[in-house]
Scaffold this active site. Structure first.
Site, PDB file in Angstrom:
ATOM      1  N   ASN A 149       0.810  -1.234   0.000  1.00 27.37           N
ATOM      2  CA  ASN A 149       0.000   0.000   0.000  1.00 27.37           C
ATOM      3  C   ASN A 149       0.838   1.278   0.000  1.00 27.37           C
ATOM      4  O   ASN A 149       0.477   2.258  -0.637  1.00 27.37           O
ATOM      5  CB  ASN A 149      -0.999  -0.014   1.155  1.00 27.37           C
ATOM      6  N   GLY A 172       1.967  -6.012   7.339  1.00 25.46           N
ATOM      7  CA  GLY A 172       1.062  -6.647   6.383  1.00 25.46           C
ATOM      8  C   GLY A 172      -0.226  -7.055   7.075  1.00 25.46           C
ATOM      9  O   GLY A 172      -0.574  -6.518   8.133  1.00 25.46           O
ATOM     10  N   THR A 198      -1.412 -13.066   7.780  1.00 24.57           N
ATOM     11  CA  THR A 198      -0.004 -13.352   7.422  1.00 24.57           C
ATOM     12  C   THR A 198       0.867 -13.208   8.673  1.00 24.57           C
ATOM     13  O   THR A 198       1.780 -14.017   8.903  1.00 24.57           O
ATOM     14  CB  THR A 198       0.506 -12.372   6.330  1.00 24.57           C
ATOM     15  N   GLU A 211       3.428  -5.299  12.391  1.00 25.20           N
ATOM     16  CA  GLU A 211       2.498  -4.180  12.191  1.00 25.20           C
ATOM     17  C   GLU A 211       1.402  -4.699  11.274  1.00 25.20           C
ATOM     18  O   GLU A 211       1.645  -4.942  10.091  1.00 25.20           O
ATOM     19  CB  GLU A 211       3.225  -2.996  11.532  1.00 25.20           C
ATOM     20  N   CYS A 257      -3.272   1.667   6.265  1.00 22.23           N
ATOM     21  CA  CYS A 257      -3.682   0.930   7.465  1.00 22.23           C
ATOM     22  C   CYS A 257      -4.309   1.868   8.499  1.00 22.23           C
ATOM     23  O   CYS A 257      -5.011   1.422   9.398  1.00 22.23           O
ATOM     24  CB  CYS A 257      -2.486   0.202   8.046  1.00 22.23           C
ATOM     25  N   GLU A 305       7.204   0.555  16.118  1.00 24.27           N
ATOM     26  CA  GLU A 305       8.248   1.113  15.262  1.00 24.27           C
ATOM     27  C   GLU A 305       8.410   2.585  15.614  1.00 24.27           C
ATOM     28  O   GLU A 305       7.700   3.114  16.453  1.00 24.27           O
ATOM     29  CB  GLU A 305       7.850   0.945  13.788  1.00 24.27           C
TER      30      GLU A 305
HETATM   31  P1  NDP Z   1       0.104  -9.346   3.200  1.00 21.67           P
HETATM   32  O1  NDP Z   1       0.092  -9.819   4.592  1.00 21.67           O
HETATM   33  O2  NDP Z   1      -0.593 -10.152   2.171  1.00 21.67           O
HETATM   34  O3  NDP Z   1       1.600  -9.192   2.663  1.00 21.67           O
HETATM   35  C1  NDP Z   1       2.575  -8.406   3.309  1.00 21.67           C
HETATM   36  C2  NDP Z   1       3.941  -8.891   2.910  1.00 21.67           C
HETATM   37  O4  NDP Z   1       4.140 -10.200   3.420  1.00 21.67           O
HETATM   38  C3  NDP Z   1       4.131  -8.998   1.401  1.00 21.67           C
HETATM   39  O5  NDP Z   1       5.461  -8.691   1.081  1.00 21.67           O
HETATM   40  C4  NDP Z   1       3.831 -10.452   1.152  1.00 21.67           C
HETATM   41  O6  NDP Z   1       4.389 -10.925  -0.038  1.00 21.67           O
HETATM   42  C5  NDP Z   1       4.461 -11.088   2.372  1.00 21.67           C
HETATM   43  N1  NDP Z   1       3.958 -12.414   2.699  1.00 21.67           N
HETATM   44  C6  NDP Z   1       2.776 -12.986   2.346  1.00 21.67           C
HETATM   45  N2  NDP Z   1       2.704 -14.245   2.849  1.00 21.67           N
HETATM   46  C7  NDP Z   1       3.849 -14.460   3.546  1.00 21.67           C
HETATM   47  C8  NDP Z   1       4.366 -15.559   4.287  1.00 21.67           C
HETATM   48  N3  NDP Z   1       3.685 -16.698   4.448  1.00 21.67           N
HETATM   49  N4  NDP Z   1       5.575 -15.421   4.880  1.00 21.67           N
HETATM   50  C9  NDP Z   1       6.265 -14.268   4.754  1.00 21.67           C
HETATM   51  N5  NDP Z   1       5.842 -13.206   4.049  1.00 21.67           N
HETATM   52  C10 NDP Z   1       4.643 -13.291   3.456  1.00 21.67           C
HETATM   53  O7  NDP Z   1      -0.425  -7.849   3.241  1.00 21.67           O
HETATM   54  P2  NDP Z   1      -0.743  -6.908   2.023  1.00 21.67           P
HETATM   55  O8  NDP Z   1       0.483  -6.760   1.182  1.00 21.67           O
HETATM   56  O9  NDP Z   1      -2.015  -7.374   1.398  1.00 21.67           O
HETATM   57  O10 NDP Z   1      -0.957  -5.490   2.762  1.00 21.67           O
HETATM   58  C11 NDP Z   1      -2.159  -5.065   3.273  1.00 21.67           C
HETATM   59  C12 NDP Z   1      -2.208  -5.304   4.770  1.00 21.67           C
HETATM   60  O11 NDP Z   1      -1.141  -4.639   5.395  1.00 21.67           O
HETATM   61  C13 NDP Z   1      -3.468  -4.745   5.396  1.00 21.67           C
HETATM   62  O12 NDP Z   1      -3.981  -5.684   6.309  1.00 21.67           O
HETATM   63  C14 NDP Z   1      -2.982  -3.510   6.139  1.00 21.67           C
HETATM   64  O13 NDP Z   1      -3.770  -3.139   7.236  1.00 21.67           O
HETATM   65  C15 NDP Z   1      -1.619  -3.945   6.563  1.00 21.67           C
HETATM   66  N6  NDP Z   1      -0.806  -2.789   6.848  1.00 21.67           N
HETATM   67  C16 NDP Z   1      -0.484  -2.507   8.156  1.00 21.67           C
HETATM   68  C17 NDP Z   1       0.257  -1.396   8.477  1.00 21.67           C
HETATM   69  C18 NDP Z   1       0.647  -1.098   9.897  1.00 21.67           C
HETATM   70  O14 NDP Z   1       1.536  -0.263  10.096  1.00 21.67           O
HETATM   71  N7  NDP Z   1       0.067  -1.733  10.891  1.00 21.67           N
HETATM   72  C19 NDP Z   1       0.694  -0.442   7.452  1.00 21.67           C
HETATM   73  C20 NDP Z   1       0.306  -0.826   6.120  1.00 21.67           C
HETATM   74  C21 NDP Z   1      -0.413  -1.963   5.844  1.00 21.67           C
HETATM   75  P3  NDP Z   1       3.597 -10.895  -1.443  1.00 21.67           P
HETATM   76  O15 NDP Z   1       2.635  -9.771  -1.422  1.00 21.67           O
HETATM   77  O16 NDP Z   1       4.683 -10.685  -2.393  1.00 21.67           O
HETATM   78  O17 NDP Z   1       2.952 -12.219  -1.546  1.00 21.67           O
END
Ligand code: NDP
Length: 480
Positions: free
Chosen positions: A150, A226, A230, A248, A282, A461
């Protein structure tokens, strides 16, 4: 077609299996990049390079490491237009947002931690006439940083900069959905002369590269941003290996509007906090609670303001661009359908948007959507949608709104709008979230602790919190 490469041991490299994944431009729905589909063997090369670099990097003085980070910050700033365009194309976000928020923040992240490390100090504890204790804070070793799509370069650098500043070597993975600016960062690191192996950037999927990073025994800490599911999966692998973890995760943030607020300021910011980055931050306030006495006034004014937002090609002067992928567009639309089934009344939007211009006709657009008439306990109000969708709900009392605001599994951020100081303090204290904004939103001071409670995460963080996360404290006790 742009073919991306991994950045391992100071050089760009094709993935060992020579396999690539299609990368899409969300505004057009067309493939425009090839992304390395890296696997365990690439992670091993990166870990080997990072392990070799660690003794040298960790033994540089803070000032010497700081100079590299400043150089990277300067180069990001110099290439701001190029990076902002790359971010907009890769993610679908408006170019003006990438130019004013995402890339400037990446500049700040490197600059902030380059200077923070020069001021970082550890504690000492004096025992009267007996001994003195001092705490050594040393880098952990090789650490993993995994970030989402994002705010691609913004969040990627938010992790990497403190990890490097404290003397760790990093194996990092951006989201496979938005890898472009992380790739451009590799080129910047080469130009900045960052020593080989200090930072390694691997592209590929979560299940392949992400999980190989998380489960690698030589990677001693994981900083992840993420989704909550996950995060759960990562914790289940990393915790039994006793890795340090910073998670996070998702949010379902309340935006609480009291009748005594500054209405105009609240309205302007609420449009922004609802729909900035297509609602894919987020911290966006997706549940808007409005005190009954101003509910109708708010509803009419909000719908009117949102109807003026321009949506379309992110490379033009718009407020709302494309959402990040077709799968995500479908997810958002399925939640709008669910809201209807749950009895929601769509006040504005609710549909896929098809721009008039030929270039973007196949792009992934969703209208900004406002829904009312939903119970605060329904799925639409409990689950993270992460798109341009908000619900509005009336409330009578402070007690009632706190029950509704605190009812989800999440606890990342919240906003409170009131001109009553006592009320602001009372509600801020009782709301279950890691971050509270009073009469503002997304006003960030990089020194403050950043993170969520409940299912929104573990750890913080920002500022000293990040520098402490990326170091191991060791107490040394000297008897008199
Ligand atoms: P994901 O959890 O799908 O992915 C986040 C990262 O983790 C990506 O690089 C992804 O790779 C990787 N990933 C996925 N599966 C695994 C695994 N099994 N092991 C290790 N790494 C893995 O999140 P999104 O990318 O869809 O992001 C959106 C989410 O992030 C929302 O829920 C949002 O709220 C959260 N978010 C939280 C923030 C905070 O500060 N709390 C800030 C911004 C977002 P790939 O995509 O390449 O598969």
């Amino acid at each position: 077609m742009i073919i991306l490469k991994n950045y391992i041991n100071g050089a760009l490299a094709a993935p060992t299996n020579n396999k690539y994944i299609d990368g899409y431009e969300p505004a057009t729905g067309k493939v425009y990049t090839q992304i390395p589909d890296s696997v365990d063997a690439d992670v091993q090369l990166a870990v080997d390079a990072a392990t070799k670099a660690f003794p040298i990097w960790s033994n540089l003085s803070n000032l010497e490491r700081s100079k590299y980070l400043r150089k990277i910050s300067e180069l990001i700033e110099k290439k701001l237009p190029e990076l902002a365009k790359a971010e907009s194309v890769d993610n679908g976000k408006p170019l003006k947002l990438a130019s004013s928020v995402d890339i400037p923040r990446a500049v700040d992240n490197f600059h902030f931690f380059a200077t923070a490390i020069e001021h970082f100090a550890s504690e000492s504890h004096f025992m009267e006439q007996t001994a003195i204790n001092y705490t050594l804070r040393r880098p952990i070793g090789v650490v993993g940083c995994i970030s989402p799509w994002n705010l691609p370069l913004y969040l990627f650098t938010w992790k990497i900069a403190p990890a490097l500043a404290t003397g760790n070597c990093v194996v990092a993975k951006p989201s496979e959905i938005t890898p472009m600016t992380a790739y451009l960062l590799s080129e910047i690191c080469i130009e900045a002369g960052l020593p080989a192996g200090v930072l390694n950037i691997l592209h590929g999927t979560g299940p392949n590269v992400g999980s190989a990073i998380v489960s690698h025994p030589k990677i001693k800490a994981i900083s992840f941003t993420g989704g909550t599911s996950t995060g759960k999966n990562i914790a289940s692998i990393a915790a039994p290996m006793f890795k340090k973890l910073s998670l996070e995760l998702g949010g379902k943030n309340p935006n609480i509007i009291f009748e005594d607020c500054d209405f105009d300021a609240m309205l302007k910011t609420t449009v922004h906090s609802s729909f900035a980055n297509q609602g894919q931050i987020c911290l966006c306030g997706s549940r808007i609670f409005v005190q009954k006495s101003i509910y109708e006034k708010f509803k009419n004014a909000f719908v009117e303001k949102v109807s003026q937002l321009k949506i379309g090609d992110p490379l033009t002067d718009v407020n709302i661009g494309a959402v990040v992928s077709k799968a995500h567009q479908e997810k958002i639309l399925s939640y709008i359908q669910l809201a209807k089934e749950e009895g929601g009344n769509i006040l504005f939007g609710g549909n896929k948007f098809i721009p008039n211009d030929e270039r973007c006709r196949e792009g992934y657009f969703v209208e900004p959507t406002i829904i009312e008439n939903l119970d605060y306990r329904c799925r639409t109000n409990q689950e993270e949608i992460f798109g341009p969708v908000v619900t509005i709900t009336p409330f009578d009392t402070e007690e009632e709104v706190l029950t509704m605001a605190n009812s989800t599994e999440y606890g990342l951020a919240s906003s409170i709008w009131t001109n009553n100081l006592q009320k602001a303090h009372r509600v801020a204290e009782r709301i279950e979230s890691g971050i509270v904004w009073v009469n503002c939103w997304l006003l960030r001071d990089l020194r403050t602790p950043f993170g969520g409670v409940k299912s929104s995460g573990v750890g913080r963080e920002g500022g000293w919190e990040a520098l402490r996360f990326f170091t191991e404290p060791k107490n040394v006790c000297i008897k008199y």
